[in-house]
Design an enzyme around this catalytic site. Structure first.
Site, PDB file in Angstrom:
ATOM      1  N   ARG A   1       3.677   2.546 -10.789  1.00 53.65           N
ATOM      2  CA  ARG A   1       2.788   3.031 -10.117  1.00 53.65           C
ATOM      3  C   ARG A   1       1.447   3.379 -10.687  1.00 53.65           C
ATOM      4  O   ARG A   1       0.328   3.304 -10.093  1.00 53.65           O
ATOM      5  CB  ARG A   1       3.321   4.239  -9.779  1.00 53.65           C
ATOM      6  CG  ARG A   1       4.567   4.547  -8.872  1.00 53.65           C
ATOM      7  CD  ARG A   1       4.706   5.935  -8.601  1.00 53.65           C
ATOM      8  NE  ARG A   1       6.162   6.067  -7.829  1.00 53.65           N
ATOM      9  CZ  ARG A   1       6.584   5.842  -6.616  1.00 53.65           C
ATOM     10  NH1 ARG A   1       5.421   4.999  -5.895  1.00 53.65           N
ATOM     11  NH2 ARG A   1       7.915   6.005  -6.201  1.00 53.65           N
TER      12      ARG A   1
ATOM     13  N   ASP B   1       4.201  -1.136   6.327  1.00 56.74           N
ATOM     14  CA  ASP B   1       5.088  -2.416   5.966  1.00 56.74           C
ATOM     15  C   ASP B   1       5.849  -2.785   7.201  1.00 56.74           C
ATOM     16  O   ASP B   1       5.181  -3.097   8.420  1.00 56.74           O
ATOM     17  CB  ASP B   1       5.795  -2.398   4.939  1.00 56.74           C
ATOM     18  CG  ASP B   1       6.926  -3.476   4.298  1.00 56.74           C
ATOM     19  OD1 ASP B   1       6.377  -4.650   4.585  1.00 56.74           O
ATOM     20  OD2 ASP B   1       7.993  -3.244   3.871  1.00 56.74           O
TER      21      ASP B   1
HETATM   22  P1  IMP Z   1       8.031   0.705   6.009  1.00 57.29           P
HETATM   23  O1  IMP Z   1       8.863   1.972   6.630  1.00 57.29           O
HETATM   24  O2  IMP Z   1       8.755  -0.454   6.033  1.00 57.29           O
HETATM   25  O3  IMP Z   1       6.563   0.752   6.622  1.00 57.29           O
HETATM   26  O4  IMP Z   1       7.578   0.988   4.443  1.00 57.29           O
HETATM   27  C1  IMP Z   1       6.898   1.772   3.934  1.00 57.29           C
HETATM   28  C2  IMP Z   1       7.288   2.433   2.507  1.00 57.29           C
HETATM   29  O5  IMP Z   1       7.884   1.257   1.757  1.00 57.29           O
HETATM   30  C3  IMP Z   1       5.814   2.168   1.684  1.00 57.29           C
HETATM   31  O6  IMP Z   1       5.453   3.592   2.011  1.00 57.29           O
HETATM   32  C4  IMP Z   1       6.258   2.271   0.403  1.00 57.29           C
HETATM   33  O7  IMP Z   1       6.506   3.286  -0.274  1.00 57.29           O
HETATM   34  C5  IMP Z   1       7.506   0.919   0.422  1.00 57.29           C
HETATM   35  N1  IMP Z   1       7.010  -0.290   0.547  1.00 57.29           N
HETATM   36  C6  IMP Z   1       6.732  -1.158   1.401  1.00 57.29           C
HETATM   37  N2  IMP Z   1       6.471  -2.497   0.984  1.00 57.29           N
HETATM   38  C7  IMP Z   1       6.338  -2.265  -0.448  1.00 57.29           C
HETATM   39  C8  IMP Z   1       5.931  -3.123  -1.665  1.00 57.29           C
HETATM   40  O8  IMP Z   1       5.456  -4.266  -1.446  1.00 57.29           O
HETATM   41  N3  IMP Z   1       6.071  -2.486  -2.738  1.00 57.29           N
HETATM   42  C9  IMP Z   1       6.501  -1.063  -3.038  1.00 57.29           C
HETATM   43  N4  IMP Z   1       6.671  -0.229  -1.863  1.00 57.29           N
HETATM   44  C10 IMP Z   1       6.693  -0.808  -0.810  1.00 57.29           C
END
Ligand code: IMP
Ligand code: MG
Length: 178
Positions: free
Chosen positions: A164, A102
């Site tokens: 989940r 993300d």
């Molecule tokens: P990042 O550090 O922003 O890349 O986020 C990574 C983590 O955030 C992922 O491993 C997910 O657990 C959570 N996450 C990011 N986007 C979503 C979403 O759309 N739904 C649920 N969890 C998310």
């Protein structure tokens, strides 16, 4: 449609098909080698289990619990490691398996931590990727699907610990957080 679900974004059949394609690439890449899968808890559990059942090399699995989200739909930027690996990955071929790339905070932090431990190789697989949300750019070796900037539930991903278990990749209904 189940409560909380606005719509199905990717059906379980399409996910399974793509997981098989990714596994075929990974099987080719690591043929004859041992592979250590590092599953990022909790969201990646379903993807990791589906993926590992398609792998043909010798595989070991370990877990790391990392989080950059509280219980909202917004990344905080700070990544906390709640649980570390039991395995010593020095000299091993490591494939990190995560649910979604993300903002990139989580995977970049995990990558830095694991690289410090001198694995023989370190690659990353993410089931989903949201390019529009990117803050930290990094190479992801295996990506299942690129998706738009919508909040996802199901196939391991949660909203406040729920959903989940949904088999499809779904979009969270706005009524859940507004
Ligand atoms: P990042 O550090 O922003 O890349 O986020 C990574 C983590 O955030 C992922 O491993 C997910 O657990 C959570 N996450 C990011 N986007 C979503 C979403 O759309 N739904 C649920 N969890 C998310
Ligand atoms: Mg996660």
């Amino acid at each position: 449609m189940q409560n909380g679900v606005e719509r199905v974004l990717i059906s379980k059949e399409d996910v399974q098909k793509r997981v098989k394609e990714l596994a075929a690439e990974i099987n080719k890449e690591y043929a004859g080698k041992k592979l250590t899968l590092v599953c990022i808890l909790t969201g990646a559990i379903v993807f990791a289990v589906d993926l590992m059942r398609e792998l043909t090399m010798e595989v070991e699995v370990d877990f790391m619990k990392a989080s950059s989200y509280g219980s909202s739909t917004c990344s905080s930027g700070g990544v906390q490691i709640f649980q570390d690996l039991k395995t010593n990955i020095n000299g091993k071929h490591v494939l990190v398996v995560d649910d979604i790339y993300d903002t990139g905070f989580t995977l970049s932090r995990v990558k830095t931590i694991l690289e410090d431990r001198n694995p023989a190789s370190l690659k990353i697989a993410a089931c989903l990727s949201k390019p529009e949300r990117r803050i930290v750019d990094m190479k992801i070796d295996y990506i299942g699907f690129e998706i738009p900037d919508v909040f996802i539930i199901g196939y391991g991903l949660d909203y406040s610990g729920k959903y989940r278990n949904l088999p499809d990749v779904c979009v969270l209904a706005e009524s859940e957080y507004k």
